[in-house]
Write a protein that holds these residues in place. Structure first.
Motif, PDB file in Angstrom:
ATOM      1  N   GLN A   1       2.876 -20.046   3.850  1.00  0.00           N
ATOM      2  CA  GLN A   1       1.765 -19.106   3.927  1.00  0.00           C
ATOM      3  C   GLN A   1       1.907 -18.099   2.791  1.00  0.00           C
ATOM      4  O   GLN A   1       3.008 -17.609   2.532  1.00  0.00           O
ATOM      5  CB  GLN A   1       1.775 -18.363   5.272  1.00  0.00           C
ATOM      6  CG  GLN A   1       1.547 -19.265   6.461  1.00  0.00           C
ATOM      7  CD  GLN A   1       0.164 -19.849   6.470  1.00  0.00           C
ATOM      8  OE1 GLN A   1      -0.802 -19.177   6.134  1.00  0.00           O
ATOM      9  NE2 GLN A   1       0.051 -21.115   6.834  1.00  0.00           N
ATOM     10  N   PRO A   2       0.804 -17.799   2.111  1.00  0.00           N
ATOM     11  CA  PRO A   2       0.899 -16.793   1.047  1.00  0.00           C
ATOM     12  C   PRO A   2       1.271 -15.434   1.648  1.00  0.00           C
ATOM     13  O   PRO A   2       0.868 -15.109   2.759  1.00  0.00           O
ATOM     14  CB  PRO A   2      -0.512 -16.767   0.454  1.00  0.00           C
ATOM     15  CG  PRO A   2      -1.397 -17.349   1.489  1.00  0.00           C
ATOM     16  CD  PRO A   2      -0.551 -18.277   2.315  1.00  0.00           C
ATOM     17  N   ARG A   3       2.048 -14.686   0.903  1.00  0.00           N
ATOM     18  CA  ARG A   3       2.441 -13.351   1.370  1.00  0.00           C
ATOM     19  C   ARG A   3       1.361 -12.370   0.964  1.00  0.00           C
ATOM     20  O   ARG A   3       1.059 -12.210  -0.212  1.00  0.00           O
ATOM     21  CB  ARG A   3       3.778 -12.969   0.758  1.00  0.00           C
ATOM     22  CG  ARG A   3       4.882 -13.932   1.140  1.00  0.00           C
ATOM     23  CD  ARG A   3       6.241 -13.320   0.872  1.00  0.00           C
ATOM     24  NE  ARG A   3       7.287 -14.293   1.088  1.00  0.00           N
ATOM     25  CZ  ARG A   3       7.843 -14.523   2.268  1.00  0.00           C
ATOM     26  NH1 ARG A   3       7.452 -13.863   3.324  1.00  0.00           N
ATOM     27  NH2 ARG A   3       8.803 -15.416   2.384  1.00  0.00           N
ATOM     28  N   LEU A   4       0.775 -11.739   1.955  1.00  0.00           N
ATOM     29  CA  LEU A   4      -0.280 -10.768   1.700  1.00  0.00           C
ATOM     30  C   LEU A   4       0.263  -9.369   1.937  1.00  0.00           C
ATOM     31  O   LEU A   4       0.983  -9.123   2.898  1.00  0.00           O
ATOM     32  CB  LEU A   4      -1.481 -11.017   2.624  1.00  0.00           C
ATOM     33  CG  LEU A   4      -2.195 -12.347   2.458  1.00  0.00           C
ATOM     34  CD1 LEU A   4      -3.316 -12.473   3.475  1.00  0.00           C
ATOM     35  CD2 LEU A   4      -2.753 -12.495   1.055  1.00  0.00           C
ATOM     36  N   HIS A   5      -0.082  -8.490   1.051  1.00  0.00           N
ATOM     37  CA  HIS A   5       0.294  -7.091   1.196  1.00  0.00           C
ATOM     38  C   HIS A   5      -0.913  -6.346   1.767  1.00  0.00           C
ATOM     39  O   HIS A   5      -2.024  -6.865   1.812  1.00  0.00           O
ATOM     40  CB  HIS A   5       0.717  -6.518  -0.163  1.00  0.00           C
ATOM     41  CG  HIS A   5       1.875  -7.271  -0.754  1.00  0.00           C
ATOM     42  ND1 HIS A   5       3.165  -7.156  -0.268  1.00  0.00           N
ATOM     43  CD2 HIS A   5       1.938  -8.164  -1.766  1.00  0.00           C
ATOM     44  CE1 HIS A   5       3.964  -7.940  -0.956  1.00  0.00           C
ATOM     45  NE2 HIS A   5       3.250  -8.564  -1.877  1.00  0.00           N
TER      46      HIS A   5
ATOM     47  N   ASP B   1      -4.159  -6.499  -0.098  1.00  0.00           N
ATOM     48  CA  ASP B   1      -4.722  -7.853  -0.124  1.00  0.00           C
ATOM     49  C   ASP B   1      -5.459  -8.153   1.185  1.00  0.00           C
ATOM     50  O   ASP B   1      -6.524  -8.770   1.182  1.00  0.00           O
ATOM     51  CB  ASP B   1      -3.621  -8.895  -0.324  1.00  0.00           C
ATOM     52  CG  ASP B   1      -2.884  -8.712  -1.636  1.00  0.00           C
ATOM     53  OD1 ASP B   1      -3.468  -8.144  -2.582  1.00  0.00           O
ATOM     54  OD2 ASP B   1      -1.715  -9.149  -1.717  1.00  0.00           O
TER      55      ASP B   1
END
Length: 112
Positions: free
Chosen positions: A76-80, A83
């Motif tokens: 899973q992409p890491r979202l901050h 984002d």
């Protein structure tokens, strides 16, 4: 793979005290076909496997667990925080075409 599925079919049938003839009758095939499935000589179609699982009161996963390659869950992409806010705000845009344009722009900017 066919041998493993077949041996599990045999084990489940025997644990229920069911004959090959009885299982064959429930599945609409001959007891000889059940023998071929159990030995792994013939491959069971998915539809037949589902029917066999129902007849033997077992989940389909009983026959397939551990068979074949094990696939890891996709990363899973890491979202901050920022984002996540961008994604939430994008979802709030009601005009489909405008949302699609923003997605296209984001993809274009993200290209290496």
């Amino acid at each position: 793979m066919d041998v493993i599925v077949g041996s599990r079919l045999c084990a489940r049938r025997q644990s229920l005290g069911m004959s090959q003839r009885k299982l064959g009758a429930l599945l609409g095939v001959s007891f000889q076909q059940i023998q071929k499935y159990e030995r792994g000589t013939n491959r069971m179609a998915v539809t037949m496997l589902v029917r066999a699982a129902a007849a033997l009161n077992a989940p389909v996963s009983f026959f397939l667990e551990g068979v074949g390659p094990q696939i890891d869950a996709p990363a899973q992409p890491r979202l901050h925080g920022g984002d996540i806010m961008v994604a939430q705000n994008l979802a709030k845009i009601e005009d489909r075409k405008v949302r699609a344009a923003f997605r296209t722009l984001i993809r274009a900017l993200a290209q290496d």
